[in-house]
Design an enzyme around this catalytic site. Structure first.
Site, PDB file in Angstrom:
ATOM      1  N   CYS A  58       0.849  -1.191   0.000  1.00 36.31           N
ATOM      2  CA  CYS A  58       0.000   0.000   0.000  1.00 36.31           C
ATOM      3  C   CYS A  58       0.883   1.238   0.000  1.00 36.31           C
ATOM      4  CB  CYS A  58      -0.923   0.028   1.220  1.00 36.31           C
ATOM      5  SG  CYS A  58      -1.851   1.590   1.370  1.00 36.31           S
ATOM      6  N   ALA A 103       4.152   4.111   3.323  1.00 37.28           N
ATOM      7  CA  ALA A 103       3.775   2.887   2.617  1.00 37.28           C
ATOM      8  C   ALA A 103       3.909   1.714   3.577  1.00 37.28           C
ATOM      9  CB  ALA A 103       4.661   2.674   1.392  1.00 37.28           C
ATOM     10  N   LYS A 104       3.423   0.562   3.171  1.00 36.28           N
ATOM     11  CA  LYS A 104       3.611  -0.656   3.955  1.00 36.28           C
ATOM     12  C   LYS A 104       3.346  -1.857   3.058  1.00 36.28           C
ATOM     13  CE  LYS A 104       4.766  -1.530   8.304  1.00 36.28           C
ATOM     14  NZ  LYS A 104       5.717  -0.722   9.072  1.00 36.28           N
ATOM     15  N   GLY A 105       4.010  -2.961   3.358  1.00 39.79           N
ATOM     16  CA  GLY A 105       3.801  -4.185   2.605  1.00 39.79           C
ATOM     17  C   GLY A 105       3.709  -5.372   3.530  1.00 39.79           C
TER      18      GLY A 105
END
Length: 431
Positions: A58, A103-105
């Site tokens: 994201c 962001a992040k994953g």
């Protein structure tokens, strides 16, 4: 709400809106991630089986600069969780004034059930899946829950193979040998320790001999425990997935850390004859008691540090909490309902977007060094971490004291939202 971290984040934003100088139209934009990618990851495991995993990345907001955020491997990963974490990263980078967005994953998996070879294949497949989204000027991943410098090395190598040359600055948290920076591994825990020290100074209380309970003894919790122990605080309890250890006279943090570093669990440490690194006859290292993670949260301590997963302090257990202060090393550990109850009880909570910002600060320093092709010694990195997180703490306290805000989280959010909104206002709306 406790089960939905994204709703929890939106509620935290809403709570701060009435105090923040932000245009409502811009504020509504800030509630929505720019994009979220879902990837399907078929991986041939070392056993010969093919398993299909799901992953996400994201990208929440890029008004202040490239996206920045970790990658976690965990069974609980979901799109909503990843989007919430990306939002929290946005406010965190704005609060500590880094030129980044959030962001992040994440990948839905149980790393304990995978071999090192399985994890490498999964990491490389995930990197290929998101590589069109990432890049040193676009989106820079980093380690998070159950990922580490080795994971980042695989990500960097996979991305570099497609580019045709080494691109160390595409990720941070790498091993030193391929462009990592000294101090990155312990950076989040160091930031938690520094913020705890600043909180005690602000409250005009002594940290020496203050009792500390840390829920979670992974990278963040263990480093925070070690540094607080070295600062004179008394770490009386900590935990992992197997259970918690409690000793009102203080745990032997060094011995416990050595046990966990060797692959041991806290449950085994409590049960076994593994203590006493301080030597026989030292009553401080009596055998700790086994307690549950839930019991750890309710100990009568000077400071509670949740350093595991989100949503652990809720309306269901907040009335049982007896800590004098809370420092959020984990992301989103406190629900909005619990937050309100803590504010009513005058319990100071240092919010996650400030308390655990040490990791992204040092990731930024690593990224800058990579871009300059120049490295700094550990002393420089740690001094810059202390300066930046100290400035953010002071600004949050000033906002809290001068604006008459209800709590430190609201103070931190107003600063972060105003900075991000100002970037949006200057840039305008395309087209």
């Amino acid at each position: 709400m406790a089960d939905d971290p994204f709703e929890n984040m939106l509620a935290q934003m809403d709570r701060a809106e009435e105090y923040a100088d932000v245009d409502h139209g811009v504020f509504e934009r800030l509630k929505h991630p720019e994009r979220t990618l879902k990837v399907t990851l078929p991986v041939e495991l070392e056993s010969g089986e093919v398993e299909v995993f799901e992953g996400y990345r994201c990208q929440f907001d890029s008004a202040r600069g490239p996206f920045k955020g970790g990658v976690r491997f965990h069974p609980s990963v979901s799109q909503r969780e990843v989007e919430a974490l990306a939002g929290w990263m946005t406010w965190k980078t704005a609060l500590v004034d880094l030129p980044y967005g959030g962001a992040k994953g994440g990948v839905i998996c149980e790393p304990k059930e995978l071999t090192d070879r399985d994890l490498e294949r999964l990491t490389r497949r995930y990197t290929e899946g998101i590589r069109r989204m990432i890049g040193p000027e676009v989106d820079v991943p980093a380690p998070d829950m159950n990922t580490n410098p080795q994971t980042m090395a695989w990500m960097m190598d996979t991305y570099s193979m497609y580019e045709g040359y080494s691109v160390p600055q595409v990720v941070t948290g790498k091993p030193l040998e391929i462009g990592g920076t000294p101090g990155r591994v312990e950076a989040t825990g160091r930031g938690v320790s520094l913020v705890t020290e600043r909180l005690f100074e602000y409250l005009d209380r002594e940290l020496t001999d203050a009792t500390v309970a840390i829920q979670g003894f992974g990278n963040v919790g263990s480093n925070a425990a070690r540094l607080l122990d070295e600062s004179g605080a008394n770490v009386v309890a900590t935990s992992d997935v197997s259970g918690a250890a409690y000793d009102p006279d203080g745990l032997d943090v060094a011995a416990l850390g050595a046990h966990v570093d060797a692959g041991g669990l806290i449950e085994e440490y409590v049960a076994g004859d593994l203590r006493g690194s301080a030597g026989e006859g030292d009553s401080r290292w009596d055998d700790p008691d086994a307690i549950t993670n839930a019991e750890l949260l309710t100990l009568d301590v000077d400071v509670l540090i949740p350093a595991a997963v989100e949503g652990v302090i809720t309306a269901d257990n907040v009335d049982d909490l007896r800590a004098s202060a809370i420092v959020e090393a984990a992301n989103g550990p406190t629900t909005v309902a619990a937050d309100k109850a803590l504010t009513e009880r005058d319990i100071q909570v240092v919010p996650d977007i400030l308390a655990n910002a040490g990791g992204v600060i040092v990731s930024y320093l690593e990224w800058v060094q990579n871009a300059q092709e120049f490295s700094w010694p550990l002393e420089t990195v740690n001094a810059e971490l202390e300066r930046r997180i100290g400035t953010a703490f002071d600004e949050t306290i000033e906002q809290y004291d001068t604006e008459g805000l209800p709590d430190l989280r609201t103070a931190a959010y107003t600063l972060a939202l105003e900075r991000t909104a100002k970037a949006h206002e200057y840039r305008g709306l395309f087209p």
